[in-house]
Design an enzyme around this catalytic site. Structure first.
Site, PDB file in Angstrom:
ATOM      1  N   LYS A   1       1.092   4.172  -2.961  1.00  0.00           N
ATOM      2  CA  LYS A   1       0.714   5.556  -2.702  1.00  0.00           C
ATOM      3  C   LYS A   1       1.898   6.509  -2.862  1.00  0.00           C
ATOM      4  O   LYS A   1       1.730   7.643  -3.334  1.00  0.00           O
ATOM      5  CB  LYS A   1       0.104   5.678  -1.310  1.00  0.00           C
ATOM      6  CG  LYS A   1      -1.217   4.930  -1.150  1.00  0.00           C
ATOM      7  CD  LYS A   1      -2.271   5.408  -2.140  1.00  0.00           C
ATOM      8  CE  LYS A   1      -3.622   4.757  -1.918  1.00  0.00           C
ATOM      9  NZ  LYS A   1      -4.662   5.244  -2.848  1.00  0.00           N
TER      10      LYS A   1
ATOM     11  N   TYR B   1       0.826  -1.201   0.000  1.00  0.00           N
ATOM     12  CA  TYR B   1       0.000   0.000   0.000  1.00  0.00           C
ATOM     13  C   TYR B   1       0.866   1.258   0.000  1.00  0.00           C
ATOM     14  O   TYR B   1       0.623   2.195  -0.776  1.00  0.00           O
ATOM     15  CB  TYR B   1      -0.916  -0.025   1.218  1.00  0.00           C
ATOM     16  CG  TYR B   1      -1.978   1.040   1.221  1.00  0.00           C
ATOM     17  CD1 TYR B   1      -3.086   0.939   0.383  1.00  0.00           C
ATOM     18  CD2 TYR B   1      -1.894   2.131   2.074  1.00  0.00           C
ATOM     19  CE1 TYR B   1      -4.070   1.908   0.393  1.00  0.00           C
ATOM     20  CE2 TYR B   1      -2.872   3.107   2.091  1.00  0.00           C
ATOM     21  CZ  TYR B   1      -3.961   2.996   1.251  1.00  0.00           C
ATOM     22  OH  TYR B   1      -4.935   3.961   1.260  1.00  0.00           O
TER      23      TYR B   1
END
Length: 255
Positions: free
Chosen positions: A165, A161
């Site tokens: 990002k 994640y």
């Protein structure tokens, strides 16, 4: 030099066509509803086929399209349909995303690639296709991408994640640099935990208390707070904000 045109202090988006991914639920849905209230014409994109019905709940003239954003050809066809129906686009909000809380030693190649595909590759596909349209239109535009505090600081068990990002923030800056001359601004929004229905079920008990202890403001963010950040960055009031990452984390990342 492009002239300064001022802005509506009420952040109205009247007549603007806003394409919002992940609009069937959560922050995407909240953003679509708020932008509709501000006068924008809404295009709701989501992999959930119910988005066609949900779009009409947002506004009678809203367009809902079910699409797998990780499939480039599907994204192209979706934007072809948007142009046929709306005759142009002005705002793109990339909000659809996939979470992952698997530690680095445990995450499988399949999960890692799935997170990168949804949170980074799919967003670039939308940006590239929409950016070409905006350049061709010659009237500028706004692109806002959903990043996360996980792209700013390290979070335990968030390797995929965080990578997606942080990569998205880099893509955002590059697109801002390349497309600014066309009057297109590209920015990202990076919230802490946001109280979506799914988050309310997950962030409870000791897990929630441990995370809240790191937020000076002492609470998690609400969906409408993040939606309003998208509205602001989509408005003429934010015309000089380009390549920025707006952190909405109550101070989590200052520690």
């Amino acid at each position: 030099m492009k002239p300064y045109k001022g802005f509506d202090e009420n952040l109205r988006l009247d007549g603007k066509v806003a394409v919002i991914t992940g609009a069937a639920s959560g922050i995407g849905n909240a953003t679509a509803k708020l932008m509709s209230k501000k006068g924008a014409k809404i295009v709701a994109l989501d992999r959930n086929p119910e988005v066609v019905r949900i779009a009409k709940e947002i506004a009678p003239d809203a367009l809902g399209i079910a699409v797998d954003l990780t499939d480039y050809e599907q994204v192209e066809k979706a934007f072809d349909a948007i142009l046929k129906e709306m005759q142009g686009i002005d705002i793109v909000c990339n909000i659809a995303g996939l979470g992952s809380g698997t530690a680095a030693c445990d995450i499988s190649p399949e999960e890692y690639l799935r997170v990168i595909n949804v949170n980074l590759n799919a967003v670039f596909y939308v940006c590239q296709i929409a950016g070409k349209i905006m350049i061709r239109q010659g009237r500028g535009g706004r692109i806002i991408n959903m990043s996360s505090q996980a792209g700013v600081v390290a979070l335990y068990g968030h390797v995929a994640y965080s990578a997606s990002k942080a990569g998205l923030m880099a893509v955002t800056r590059d697109l801002a640099l390349e497309w600014g001359k066309y009057g297109i601004t590209v920015n990202s929004v990076a919230p802490t935990v946001v109280m979506t229905p799914m988050a309310k079920d997950y962030w409870v008990g000791e897990r929630a208390e441990a995370h809240l202890a790191q937020i000076p403001a002492g609470r998690f963010a609400e969906m409408d707070e993040v939606a309003m950040a998208f509205v602001y960055l989509a408005s003429d009031a934010a015309a000089m904000i380009n390549g920025s990452n707006l952190v909405i984390d109550g101070g989590f990342t200052i520690n």
